[in-house]
Motif scaffolding. Structure first.
Motif, short mmCIF file in Angstrom:
data_model
loop_
_atom_site.label_atom_id
_atom_site.label_comp_id
_atom_site.label_asym_id
_atom_site.label_seq_id
_atom_site.Cartn_x
_atom_site.Cartn_y
_atom_site.Cartn_z
N LYS A 117 -29.24 -28.83 -42.88
CA LYS A 117 -29.93 -29.80 -42.04
C LYS A 117 -28.96 -30.85 -41.50
CE LYS A 117 -33.61 -33.30 -42.19
NZ LYS A 117 -34.59 -33.99 -43.06
N GLY A 254 -40.93 -44.15 -39.20
CA GLY A 254 -41.53 -43.28 -40.20
C GLY A 254 -43.03 -43.20 -40.13
N LYS A 255 -43.66 -43.93 -39.19
CA LYS A 255 -45.11 -43.94 -39.07
C LYS A 255 -45.52 -43.68 -37.63
CE LYS A 255 -45.59 -47.26 -42.89
NZ LYS A 255 -46.13 -46.32 -43.87
N ASP A 271 -46.76 -37.92 -39.62
CA ASP A 271 -47.14 -36.53 -39.84
C ASP A 271 -45.88 -35.67 -39.88
OD1 ASP A 271 -48.08 -33.88 -39.63
OD2 ASP A 271 -49.87 -34.52 -38.53
N GLU A 272 -45.69 -34.94 -40.97
CA GLU A 272 -44.47 -34.13 -41.12
C GLU A 272 -44.39 -33.02 -40.08
OE1 GLU A 272 -41.89 -34.81 -43.00
OE2 GLU A 272 -43.01 -36.62 -43.54
N ARG A 273 -45.52 -32.69 -39.45
CA ARG A 273 -45.50 -31.64 -38.42
C ARG A 273 -44.92 -32.15 -37.10
NH1 ARG A 273 -51.77 -30.28 -38.72
NH2 ARG A 273 -51.71 -32.56 -38.80
N ASN A 275 -42.00 -34.05 -34.86
CA ASN A 275 -40.56 -34.29 -34.89
C ASN A 275 -40.23 -35.77 -34.90
OD1 ASN A 275 -39.79 -31.60 -34.88
ND2 ASN A 275 -39.83 -31.47 -32.64
N LYS A 277 -41.18 -39.80 -35.56
CA LYS A 277 -41.99 -40.77 -36.31
C LYS A 277 -41.31 -42.13 -36.18
CE LYS A 277 -41.57 -38.04 -39.97
NZ LYS A 277 -41.29 -36.70 -39.43
#
Length: 362
Positions: A117, A254-255, A271-273, A275, A277
């Motif tokens: 990553k 992050g939000k 949401d982790e889905r 890309n 945040k």
């Protein structure tokens, strides 16, 4: 042709690791390394790299001072490494103000735990900011002499002069009683937002929301920085905040930030889905649903296409969408996506956007 990179860090381990990661990409060539800021300047002048990766804390000369000298003497896109702390955020913002293009967290644990990553992200960043090189050639910041620190109230980042604002897509701004100004941006955004927002008077009549791709540890420090520099108020958005004229709410890293019809801000978990945040599309889409044709959206410099689908929803509701022009972007990605999708009501140079916002909202 391979992208030539100079790696600057006082840690032998980090220099080797970054060099190994970059050298594994056949389209990247590490042409040299340096252990402090003074060596970085000498190597930049001698090797003429396409990109420089730069640490902040080094002996002899720190990274920000080195960036300032490099931008004066041989302007080159710089990728800063920073810690994910409030102090790291402050340092990174200073580096961007001095002329660095982008940044990455300096996280030894992440390199060990998830090397693939890290490798992908680092190489992508290097390739992307290398394409901004032509915008730096021949430009230096007014008053940004190596002997002097930049003013705390002005950006010292070198930016290419804007093309004339009135292109075929750029008529005079449409005056309207807007209920919201929404600005989305990514790479190059911290300096671009500073340039735009410092032009607004404290009596600016519309509320603003800002969506900047940025880690959670950085947004509070960035909001504090903007608040000190601007006549309007700027704060990191919190759940339940109310939109108010002359107040800019920055989406927390992050939000996700959404707006409801009562003018209240909703802060939701990232949401982790997704890309991004925070995500520009999410905020723009909620603004379209809540305020229909009473939104003025602006998409500034950044890689990718975040904001395009949100802008499409805003256009369907009758709202206005502006894009930053290519000549004044650090990375012409997000604004280009707006223009190519025929969603831009106007295309303006960075230094014209603040003035036009005042005209449009007066």
């Amino acid at each position: 042709m391979a992208v030539k990179v100079l790696v600057v860090d006082d840690s032998g381990f980090f220099r080797r690791r970054v060099s190994e990661i970059l050298s594994a990409d056949p389209n990247i060539q590490v042409v040299g390394t340096a252990t402090n800021g003074r060596e970085a300047i000498d190597q930049a002048l001698a090797l003429k790299p396409d990109v420089i990766t730069m640490d902040y804390e080094m002996p002899m000369m720190d990274g920000i001072t080195a960036v300032r000298h490099i931008m004066q003497r041989c302007p080159t896109p710089v990728l800063m490494f920073s810690s994910l702390t409030h102090e790291g955020a402050r340092v990174t913002l200073d580096a961007l103000d001095a002329g660095a293009v982008d940044y990455l967290p300096k996280n030894f644990e992440e390199i060990s735990r998830n090397p693939d990553k890290v490798r992908q992200l680092l190489c992508e960043k290097v390739h992307t900011i290398s394409r901004s090189n032509r915008r730096y050639s021949g430009f230096s910041a007014p008053g940004n002499s190596p002997a002097a620190a930049p003013s705390a109230h002005a950006s010292s980042a070198p930016v290419a002069p804007s093309r004339p604002a009135h292109t075929a897509a750029s008529a005079a701004p449409k005056r309207k009683s807007y209920k919201l100004v929404a600005i989305g941006t990514s790479t190059g955004g911290p300096v671009a937002l500073q340039r735009v927002l410092t032009q607004l008077p404290g009596s600016f009549p519309a509320p603003l929301v800002l969506i900047q791709h940025m880690p959670a540890a950085f947004t509070k420090a960035f909001a504090e920085r903007l608040d000190k520099l601007c006549k309007i108020r700027v704060k990191e958005a919190e759940d339940g905040d109310l939109l108010r004229p002359g107040l800019a709410l920055l989406a927390p890293g992050g939000k996700q930030m959404m707006i409801d019809g009562r003018g209240s801000v909703k802060i939701l978990p990232g949401d982790e889905r997704l890309n991004y945040k925070p995500c520009v599309d999410i905020t723009f889409g909620s603004a379209a649903k809540s305020f229909n044709d009473k939104v003025l959206a602006v998409v500034l410099t950044g890689m990718g296409a975040d904001g395009r689908e949100g802008a499409r929803l805003l256009k369907q509701s009758g709202s206005q969408v502006w894009a930053q022009d290519e000549a004044s972007c650090v990375i012409y990605g997000m604004p280009m996506a707006i223009v190519k999708a025929n969603l831009a009501d106007a295309v303006y140079g960075l230094d014209d956007i603040g003035r036009h916002l005042v005209e449009a909202c007066s």
